[in-house]
Motif scaffolding. Structure first.
Motif, PDB file in Angstrom:
ATOM      1  N   PHE A 181       0.560  -0.968   0.469  1.00  0.00           N
ATOM      2  CA  PHE A 181       0.097  -0.405  -0.238  1.00  0.00           C
ATOM      3  C   PHE A 181       0.669   1.548   0.166  1.00  0.00           C
ATOM      4  N   VAL A 182       0.496   1.990  -0.993  1.00  0.00           N
ATOM      5  CA  VAL A 182       1.171   3.454  -0.779  1.00  0.00           C
ATOM      6  C   VAL A 182       0.439   5.120   0.259  1.00  0.00           C
ATOM      7  N   ALA A 183      -1.161   4.985  -0.732  1.00  0.00           N
ATOM      8  CA  ALA A 183      -2.002   5.775  -0.707  1.00  0.00           C
ATOM      9  C   ALA A 183      -3.544   5.760  -0.701  1.00  0.00           C
ATOM     10  N   ALA A 184      -4.011   6.064  -0.143  1.00  0.00           N
ATOM     11  CA  ALA A 184      -5.568   6.413  -0.726  1.00  0.00           C
ATOM     12  C   ALA A 184      -6.088   7.887  -0.123  1.00  0.00           C
ATOM     13  N   PHE A 231      -6.026  -1.691   2.267  1.00  0.00           N
ATOM     14  CA  PHE A 231      -5.620  -3.440   1.997  1.00  0.00           C
ATOM     15  C   PHE A 231      -5.973  -4.074   0.598  1.00  0.00           C
ATOM     16  N   GLU A 232      -5.382  -4.662  -0.306  1.00  0.00           N
ATOM     17  CA  GLU A 232      -5.303  -4.871  -1.155  1.00  0.00           C
ATOM     18  C   GLU A 232      -6.836  -5.800  -1.461  1.00  0.00           C
ATOM     19  N   TYR A 262      -1.643   8.035   4.401  1.00  0.00           N
ATOM     20  CA  TYR A 262      -0.980   7.243   3.572  1.00  0.00           C
ATOM     21  C   TYR A 262       0.621   6.348   4.182  1.00  0.00           C
ATOM     22  N   ALA A 263       1.383   5.660   3.658  1.00  0.00           N
ATOM     23  CA  ALA A 263       2.385   4.513   4.127  1.00  0.00           C
ATOM     24  C   ALA A 263       3.201   5.395   4.934  1.00  0.00           C
ATOM     25  N   ASP A 264       3.449   4.845   6.156  1.00  0.00           N
ATOM     26  CA  ASP A 264       4.962   5.717   6.249  1.00  0.00           C
ATOM     27  C   ASP A 264       5.551   6.085   5.652  1.00  0.00           C
ATOM     28  N   SER A 265       6.468   5.124   4.712  1.00  0.00           N
ATOM     29  CA  SER A 265       7.356   5.961   3.874  1.00  0.00           C
ATOM     30  C   SER A 265       7.539   6.167   3.283  1.00  0.00           C
TER      31      SER A 265
END
Length: 127
Positions: A47-50, A110-111, A60-63
């Protein structure tokens, strides 16, 4: 049938920016929550963002927090991912995804939340 087409990927250097776009077919785009995921070689998709249906909520993902920004234009049926300060570890195939469940108070991440997926656009960041 909902179709998603990503664009905007490319080869950039560390520290550069890229803007990914996803064009979504269908008359009910404004009801969808949208997300971006990525998959690096040899790794699982992550996951990156939604963003929710009216842009009132993002996650957002922490990364990528603080570097990436997700946005949408319901008039144009598009969702974008502005990526700044890119790092080599951001290198991946980036996917756009749509959640048509209509859950207005849930932000998918989640996917299995997403019913529709694009084919992906490659982002490569050189050091």
């Amino acid at each position: 049938q909902v179709q998603l087409v990503e664009s905007g990927g490319g080869l950039v250097q560390a520290g550069d920016s890229l803007r990914l776009s996803c064009a979504v077919s269908g008359r009910t785009f404004s009801r969808y929550a949208m997300g971006w995921f990525r998959q690096a070689p040899g790794k699982e998709r992550e996951f990156v963002a939604a963003i929710n249906w009216n842009s009132g909520n993002t996650y957002y993902a922490d990364s990528v927090k603080g570097r990436f920004t997700i946005s949408r234009d319901n008039a144009k049926n598009t969702v974008n991912l502005q990526m700044n300060s890119l790092k080599p570890e951001d290198t991946a195939l980036y996917y756009c995804a749509a959640d048509d469940s209509g859950r207005r108070y849930y932000l998918p991440r989640f996917e299995f939340d997403f019913a529709y997926w694009g084919q992906g656009t490659q982002v490569t960041v050189s050091s």
